[in-house]
Design a protein around this motif. Structure first.
Motif, PDB file in Angstrom:
ATOM      1  N   VAL A   1     -11.277 -10.620 -17.832  1.00  0.00           N
ATOM      2  CA  VAL A   1     -10.083 -10.303 -18.383  1.00  0.00           C
ATOM      3  C   VAL A   1      -9.564 -10.122 -19.438  1.00  0.00           C
ATOM      4  O   VAL A   1      -8.606  -9.455 -19.877  1.00  0.00           O
ATOM      5  CB  VAL A   1     -10.179 -12.279 -18.620  1.00  0.00           C
TER       6      VAL A   1
ATOM      7  N   LYS B   1     -13.916 -14.188 -16.004  1.00  0.00           N
ATOM      8  CA  LYS B   1     -13.687 -15.642 -15.211  1.00  0.00           C
ATOM      9  C   LYS B   1     -14.713 -15.418 -13.921  1.00  0.00           C
ATOM     10  O   LYS B   1     -14.638 -14.085 -13.140  1.00  0.00           O
ATOM     11  CB  LYS B   1     -11.921 -14.922 -15.146  1.00  0.00           C
TER      12      LYS B   1
ATOM     13  N   SER C   1     -11.730 -19.952 -11.465  1.00  0.00           N
ATOM     14  CA  SER C   1     -11.136 -19.677 -12.056  1.00  0.00           C
ATOM     15  C   SER C   1     -12.147 -20.279 -13.753  1.00  0.00           C
ATOM     16  O   SER C   1     -10.622 -20.063 -14.956  1.00  0.00           O
ATOM     17  CB  SER C   1      -9.988 -20.362 -12.586  1.00  0.00           C
TER      18      SER C   1
ATOM     19  N   GLU D   1     -12.877 -19.446 -17.214  1.00  0.00           N
ATOM     20  CA  GLU D   1     -13.740 -18.819 -18.129  1.00  0.00           C
ATOM     21  C   GLU D   1     -13.916 -18.504 -19.299  1.00  0.00           C
ATOM     22  O   GLU D   1     -14.251 -19.844 -19.625  1.00  0.00           O
ATOM     23  CB  GLU D   1     -12.042 -18.229 -18.895  1.00  0.00           C
TER      24      GLU D   1
END
Ligand SMILES: Cc1cc2nc3c(=O)[nH]c(=O)nc-3n(C[C@H](O)[C@H](O)[C@H](O)COP(=O)(O)OP(=O)(O)OC[C@H]3O[C@@H](n4cnc5c(N)ncnc54)[C@H](O)[C@@H]3O)c2cc1C
Length: 551
Positions: free
Chosen positions: A434, A448, A453, A455
């Motif tokens: 990311v 990620k 989803s 992080e």
């Protein structure tokens, strides 16, 4: 004086073989190497450990396999740590060839030579010449050459060092922030911080913030064509272009090869090509490139490096090829072999840190700069696999980031097996970069998990990116037909032809313009392998002859 020469050691327990091998080695190599012999495996080990203590370089071990007690393979294995780079050849009887092939994997055997080797001009010297030339290419005696002074994380300094390394020009890097000698030399050169990177040569004035072309001129690379007109101009010096240059020149065509960065192309960045025919132990891309470029030049091809082709215009039936520096040459035919370039990773912070922890591709310099740091590789293809294994020699923490579940659909089975067997390399599935974090250089990555989803920020010394490629054809736009991905269409793949001026149909590998051929990865439908590129480069020349005959 003798003591400073690198050593070739010959080992055999049969006195008459030792005598013969000594005689043949002395006759050819005594002026450059010190020839040493031993009459048993144990004696060889003793001699080699004494040489190691003295710091004497050993270039080649030529060792009999069948010796009582310590065998030839034992000698080669026992000296792997002290002399990892020495070339290793076994003297074998026919019955030992299986052991020799096994030794390629076990002890990194470079060659085996069947006894007897008469005449040495045919059966011994060509093999040893080749091995010694390879050894010399990697050997760095006490340093007297080019020094690059710069800031550790400067992109400009990194690009210059990458240019030197890819062209196999030895240099020493000096960091202005940590090396007091770098300051002294900078002041002596009358330079300040704004003049960095500064490049010092053993002779002549220093260069401040030079371009690769300025360095190329100083080190004797050819940067300008010597003629105005050629039979064939080859664009790109990867395997396809080098093969085209070798075949063009060897078949009597006035051949010019123009390469933007360094001979070898993508293959030049491969740490070990294991599937190219004729190299049972594999060959590094750098070695293959060096050999091919030398071969093309020996056969009479002109090789311009660095030279970027900016545009081509038609002057029927000829072409005018214009380089980025504004110079141009005229040619009767062209082979486009400009390959592909890495696709860019789009994530925050990545572009700003290129050369300072973020790299497209790998090489020794980057790997060594980040020794013992956590390294990340993005991509699940063979090039990412090769790179990870190579990087694991520098750190015990290499993580391959892939978007999918595993590597099986994207990487060759032999690489997956090597990765699984290597405790330093981990695969992190469902991952996406990311952001890259760091002010002057890369310090961490935000990753990620594509399934959850979530992080996570991880510390990272280096990020190596291998996420596919795009065709290198922007300079060809509007001249020849391309597919939707920018790859060059040829032969039977061509669509309806506009402006086709020849009285014949397009030849295989010929583009939509008569006399312009395409070979290797840049060509639509090519197989994206070294052997395929070499085959197409050579084949293109066959059709260049046909085109020239029709002019
Ligand atoms: C890391 C890595 C590992 C690989 N390992 C293997 C392997 O083990 N086995 C295998 O078979 N294949 C391997 N491959 C694939 C193989 O290297 C390629 O298929 C092969 O190099 C393609 O050769 P090419 O000559 O067509 O193009 P390239 O190798 O891409 O060479 C193209 C050259 O053209 C130059 N160029 C581009 N535009 C211009 C311009 N306008 N003017 C002048 N020059 C220009 C570029 O600088 C480049 O040097 C690997 C690839 C990579 C990246």
């Amino acid at each position: 004086m003798n003591e400073t020469k690198p050593v070739i050691i010959a080992v055999d327990d049969e006195p008459e073989v030792v005598q013969a091998v000594q005689r043949d080695l002395r006759a050819r190599y005594a002026s450059d190497y010190r020839i040493v012999w031993a009459g048993s495996g144990q004696e060889a080990l003793d001699t080699l450990s004494t040489l190691a203590l003295q710091g004497t370089p050993v270039a080649l071990m030529l060792v009999d396999q069948r010796m009582p007690g310590v065998t030839g393979i034992d000698v080669l294995r026992e000296t792997l740590e002290t002399y990892p780079n020495a070339k290793r050849a076994l003297l074998t009887a026919y019955a030992d060839t299986e052991a020799a092939i096994q030794a390629i994997n076990d002890v990194g055997l470079d060659h085996y030579i069947l006894k007897p080797w008469d005449p040495p001009e045919d059966k011994l010297y060509p093999v040893l010449d080749d091995l010694l030339e390879d050894w010399q290419a990697g050997y760095r005696p006490t340093f007297e050459g080019i020094r690059v002074i710069g800031q550790q994380w400067s992109r400009a300094a990194h690009d210059l060092k990458a240019f030197l390394a890819r062209n196999q020009i030895p240099y020493r890097s000096m960091d202005i922030e940590t090396d007091p000698m770098a300051w002294v030399l900078t002041e002596q050169a009358g330079a300040t911080m704004t003049d960095l990177p500064l490049v010092l040569f053993s002779e002549g004035p220093p260069l401040m913030t030079p371009t690769p072309s300025q360095i190329a001129e100083r080190v004797g690379l050819k940067t300008h064509a010597t003629s105005e007109v050629y039979d064939v101009v080859v664009i790109g010096g990867g395997p396809a272009g080098l093969a085209a240059a070798v075949y063009g020149a060897s078949e009597g065509l006035a051949t010019l090869l123009i390469e933007e960065e360094a001979p070898g192309g993508q293959a030049g960045q491969s740490t070990l090509i294991e599937n190219y025919l004729g190299f049972p132990k594999g060959i590094s891309g750098a070695d293959l490139a060096r050999r091919a470029a030398a071969q093309a030049q020996r056969l009479g091809a002109e090789v311009l490096v660095p030279g970027a082709v900016a545009s081509v215009s038609r002057k029927d039936p000829f072409f005018v090829v214009t380089l980025a520096d504004g110079t141009s040459v005229t040619t009767k035919a062209m082979v486009v072999a400009s390959g592909v370039a890495y696709r860019r990773l789009s994530a925050e912070g990545v572009d700003e840190l290129i050369g300072a922890g973020v790299y497209y591709g790998t090489s020794n310099i980057e790997a060594a700069n980040h020794r013992d740091q956590p390294m990340y590789v993005v991509g699940g293809g063979n090039s990412a696999g090769q790179a990870s294994l190579f990087l694991s020699r520098f750190t015990d923490s290499v993580t391959i980031l892939i978007r999918g579940q595993d590597l099986t659909s994207t990487m060759s089975a032999y690489l997956i097996a090597n990765i699984e067997a290597n405790p330093a390399v981990q695969v992190r599935p469902h991952s996406q970069v990311v952001a890259a974090i760091g002010d002057t250089h890369l310090e961490g990555l935000v990753l990620k998990d594509r399934e959850t989803s979530e992080e996570e920020t991880v510390p990272a010394g280096a990020l190596f990116i291998f996420i596919g490629q795009t065709a290198h054809t922007e300079w060809l736009a509007d001249l020849v037909q391309l597919d939707e991905g920018g790859f060059v269409l040829t032969g039977a793949d061509l669509g309806p032809l506009k402006g086709w001026t020849a009285e014949r149909d397009p030849l295989p590998l010929e583009t939509s313009v008569p006399g312009i051929f395409a070979a290797g990865d840049v060509r639509h439908g090519s197989i994206k392998r070294v052997a395929g590129a070499v085959g197409e480069g050579a084949t293109a020349i066959r059709f260049v002859h046909q085109h020239l005959a029709s002019l």
